[in-house]
Scaffold this motif. Structure first.
Motif, PDB file in Angstrom:
ATOM      1  N   ALA A 259       0.826  -1.204   0.000  1.00 59.79           N
ATOM      2  CA  ALA A 259       0.000   0.000   0.000  1.00 59.79           C
ATOM      3  C   ALA A 259       0.861   1.254   0.000  1.00 59.79           C
ATOM      4  O   ALA A 259       0.527   2.249  -0.653  1.00 59.79           O
ATOM      5  N   VAL A 260       1.960   1.220   0.733  1.00 66.31           N
ATOM      6  CA  VAL A 260       2.859   2.384   0.758  1.00 66.31           C
ATOM      7  C   VAL A 260       3.352   2.692  -0.651  1.00 66.31           C
ATOM      8  O   VAL A 260       3.343   3.840  -1.099  1.00 66.31           O
ATOM      9  N   ILE A 267      -0.171   9.445  -5.924  1.00 68.71           N
ATOM     10  CA  ILE A 267      -0.274  10.894  -5.718  1.00 68.71           C
ATOM     11  C   ILE A 267       0.967  11.644  -6.210  1.00 68.71           C
ATOM     12  O   ILE A 267       1.101  12.839  -5.991  1.00 68.71           O
ATOM     13  N   GLY A 268       1.868  10.934  -6.862  1.00 69.76           N
ATOM     14  CA  GLY A 268       3.032  11.606  -7.424  1.00 69.76           C
ATOM     15  C   GLY A 268       4.166  11.846  -6.460  1.00 69.76           C
ATOM     16  O   GLY A 268       5.055  12.656  -6.724  1.00 69.76           O
ATOM     17  N   GLY A 269       4.171  11.140  -5.330  1.00 69.67           N
ATOM     18  CA  GLY A 269       5.279  11.254  -4.382  1.00 69.67           C
ATOM     19  C   GLY A 269       4.958  12.117  -3.173  1.00 69.67           C
ATOM     20  O   GLY A 269       4.012  12.909  -3.174  1.00 69.67           O
ATOM     21  N   VAL A 270       5.755  11.942  -2.121  1.00 70.49           N
ATOM     22  CA  VAL A 270       5.603  12.667  -0.861  1.00 70.49           C
ATOM     23  C   VAL A 270       6.899  13.395  -0.553  1.00 70.49           C
ATOM     24  O   VAL A 270       7.990  12.805  -0.609  1.00 70.49           O
ATOM     25  N   VAL A 294      11.475  14.092  -2.909  1.00 67.09           N
ATOM     26  CA  VAL A 294      10.120  13.609  -3.177  1.00 67.09           C
ATOM     27  C   VAL A 294      10.213  12.104  -3.386  1.00 67.09           C
ATOM     28  O   VAL A 294      10.853  11.644  -4.326  1.00 67.09           O
ATOM     29  N   LEU A 295       9.580  11.345  -2.485  1.00 66.68           N
ATOM     30  CA  LEU A 295       9.724   9.892  -2.477  1.00 66.68           C
ATOM     31  C   LEU A 295       8.424   9.208  -2.867  1.00 66.68           C
ATOM     32  O   LEU A 295       7.341   9.628  -2.451  1.00 66.68           O
ATOM     33  N   GLN A 296       8.535   8.138  -3.629  1.00 63.73           N
ATOM     34  CA  GLN A 296       7.375   7.338  -3.979  1.00 63.73           C
ATOM     35  C   GLN A 296       7.815   5.904  -4.236  1.00 63.73           C
ATOM     36  O   GLN A 296       8.998   5.606  -4.398  1.00 63.73           O
ATOM     37  N   GLY A 297       6.827   5.000  -4.252  1.00 68.02           N
ATOM     38  CA  GLY A 297       7.103   3.609  -4.575  1.00 68.02           C
ATOM     39  C   GLY A 297       8.078   2.940  -3.633  1.00 68.02           C
ATOM     40  O   GLY A 297       8.008   3.095  -2.409  1.00 68.02           O
ATOM     41  N   GLU A 298       9.007   2.201  -4.199  1.00 72.07           N
ATOM     42  CA  GLU A 298       9.976   1.434  -3.423  1.00 72.07           C
ATOM     43  C   GLU A 298      10.808   2.330  -2.508  1.00 72.07           C
ATOM     44  O   GLU A 298      11.118   1.967  -1.365  1.00 72.07           O
TER      45      GLU A 298
END
Length: 567
Positions: A259-260, A267-270, A294-298
């Motif tokens: 889910a993370v 949402i295009g990263g945090v 900006v972090l996303q996915g793995e």
């Protein structure tokens, strides 16, 4: 779902009927004359008919925008009010337009932020029957307590280096107790460390055949073993948290590592900010210099799971990073994602597939109702903190923690008594002051207090014990036991008429009731009518005051509206 399956008339594309009203921020149905003649049926939501009606009405003072001058174009074509058949859109584009029309609302949940839920994805939700571990009750009245569980189950591609290495259903790896205030002005998310040593209670657990199996409790275990070990379900974690905190849990939401990755990508990263670089080649493989990222996915998952790249490699330091991350994700959701139908569509699909909830909120209408209760909270009034703990004194090498016996009870009492950990707006303070004013004024004699006692606490015999205490020790002889309330409630309430205010103040003094427990009606009582005292989940025993601290204890907090650099 394709528009054709909703009773679509060939000449009208239903997706074109839904337009954004700039005054309300909602998508609303706007049918022109030809559409009404064709009697196109709008998409039916799983929510109430009231919500459907509100969705089709323009905001006062401003009309919903028209449909690109369609009527004028039809007249020019000489079509006699009937427009030419449009070339069919691709299914992909039509689905995007359609879902933009029936989009729902945002639900804050699990340990990874906020989820968009809408009608079409109802079937994606997974539910677990946790029995009476879920306090339930109304989503509209009283405070709401939701347990947000991030499981460390390692199933899924790319998760081999994370999580539960015993290939079980996972553990309670990241857990927040999310409290929403009764007046919906503020919310608090309290992190519970996975390495907190506690007693796990016996846990009745539903089995696949419908029977119930009681899983024996375990004394002095890590908190994360309250889920997954020996077949424990999320209800066991809920029971454990209630035992630790004294706070009844209404619902749970759970998501795993996948889910993370899917939600942050949707949402295009945090955005995160680091004071110091993180370099962890051996475990998470993170290599992040100081500054903003900006972090996303793995990479987002590695950031949340990382502790070896932090100062003392502790779970407590990791929790601080997680709190900053979730706060940033909520900001992204409110400030960016809600304005993009495409991002909301991606998020909706990812969220409903990732989310597991209790049966009480296991469908779209319930989640929509919950979302409405949460949606208006200002970011600056959402705070994150960790249960106050200290190093385990039994250990020479400090690997686990125990509750701070001085600070932890104060934090729990703050939540039990619905006291905000943040400053709220002036008008919200004034509302609280008005409530507090109910305790100001003359008091009746104990012998003149008339009260009927109902048990809504879920504790057997609570009403009778309270009655015995009131009559035998406090002299409130005009009192009676009315047995169980219609449903369990989270907080004790005292309902009274304006001409019973002096009695209410006296009873509040005797029982230690906070001002928030007092519910004054609008019409005077007649004759010998009694007040109504309903004991709630905060009831701790006859004669035990319910009032809590009025000021937050000195604990470190993260506020959702502030972007700060972690570490």
């Amino acid at each position: 779902m394709d528009a054709q399956s909703r009773g679509r008339v060939d000449d009208i594309d239903p997706a074109d009927q839904w337009v954004l009203n700039p005054d309300t921020g909602n998508y609303e149905l706007r049918l022109d004359e030809s559409a009404q003649q064709a009697k196109v049926t709008p998409p039916r939501s799983a929510s109430s008919s009231t919500s459907r009606r509100s969705r089709t009405t323009a905001a006062p003072g401003r009309s919903v925008p028209g449909q690109r001058g369609r009527r004028g174009a039809e007249a020019a074509d000489g079509g006699g009010g009937r427009r030419k058949r449009k070339q069919k859109k691709s299914k992909k584009k039509k689905a995007l337009l359609w879902t933009a029309g029936v989009m729902g609302v945002v639900v804050v949940g699990a340990s990874v932020g906020a989820y968009l839920i809408y009608d079409r994805l109802n079937g994606n939700l997974n539910t677990v029957d946790v029995g009476d571990a879920a306090n339930g009750g109304s989503l509209k009245d009283g405070p709401i307590n939701i347990l947000l569980i991030g499981s460390d189950v390692r199933t899924g591609e790319g998760n081999e280096s994370y999580g539960d290495r015993q290939n079980t259903t996972g553990h309670a790896d990241t857990t927040f107790l999310f409290h929403v205030s009764e007046d919906r002005t503020n919310a608090t998310a309290i992190s519970i460390p996975r390495d907190l040593m506690i007693d796990i209670p016996d846990c009745p657990t539903k089995q696949p055949d419908g029977s119930t199996k009681v899983i024996p409790g375990s004394p002095y275990k890590k908190f994360n073993e309250s889920f997954g070990v020996n077949g424990r379900d999320p209800g066991c974690t809920m029971r454990t948290v209630k035992q630790i905190t004294g706070i009844p849990i209404d619902h749970f939401m759970m998501a795993d590592f996948n889910a993370v990755k899917t939600l942050t990508t949707a949402i295009g990263g945090v955005k995160v900010c680091l004071k110091e670089p993180i370099k962890d080649p051996d475990y998470s493989q993170l290599d992040l210099p100081a500054g903003e990222h900006v972090l996303q996915g793995e990479q987002a998952l590695a950031f949340l799971r990382n502790r070896h790249g932090l100062g003392n490699e502790s779970d407590l330091d990791r929790i601080k990073m997680q709190q900053q991350f979730v706060a940033s994700m909520i900001r992204t959701m409110k400030e960016d994602t809600l304005g993009s139908p495409t991002k909301m569509l991606d998020l909706a699909d990812a969220a409903t597939k990732a989310l597991t909830v209790d049966k009480g909120i296991g469908d779209i209408p319930a989640l929509t109702a919950l979302a409405k209760e949460l949606g208006g909270i200002n970011l600056k009034n959402i705070s994150f903190m960790t249960v106050p703990v200290v190093d385990n004194p039994r250990e020479t090498v400090k690997a686990t923690v125990v509750l701070d016996e001085t600070k932890a009870p104060d934090v729990f009492r703050m939540v039990q008594n619905d006291v905000s950990f943040t400053e709220v707006k002036k008008k919200e303070k004034e509302a609280k002051s008005k409530q507090a004013a109910l305790l100001k004024g003359p008091r009746a004699k104990a012998s003149d207090v008339r009260v009927d006692v109902y048990n809504g606490s879920g504790q057997t015999g609570a009403a009778q014990k309270t009655l015995d205490w009131l009559q035998n020790e406090q002299g409130v002889l005009k009192s009676s036991n009315k047995s169980n309330a219609p449903e369990k409630i989270a907080k004790t309430t005292l309902e009274f008429a304006p001409n019973q205010a002096d009695q209410a103040r006296k009873l509040a003094d005797l029982m230690g009731l906070p001002a928030t427990a007092l519910k004054q009606g609008t019409t005077d009582a007649e004759g010998l009518q009694a007040m109504v005292l309903t004991l709630g989940g905060d009831f701790k025993g006859a004669g035990v005051p319910l009032t809590g601290p009025v000021k937050a204890p000195d604990v470190e907090k993260v506020e959702a509206d502030k972007q700060v650099c972690a570490q």
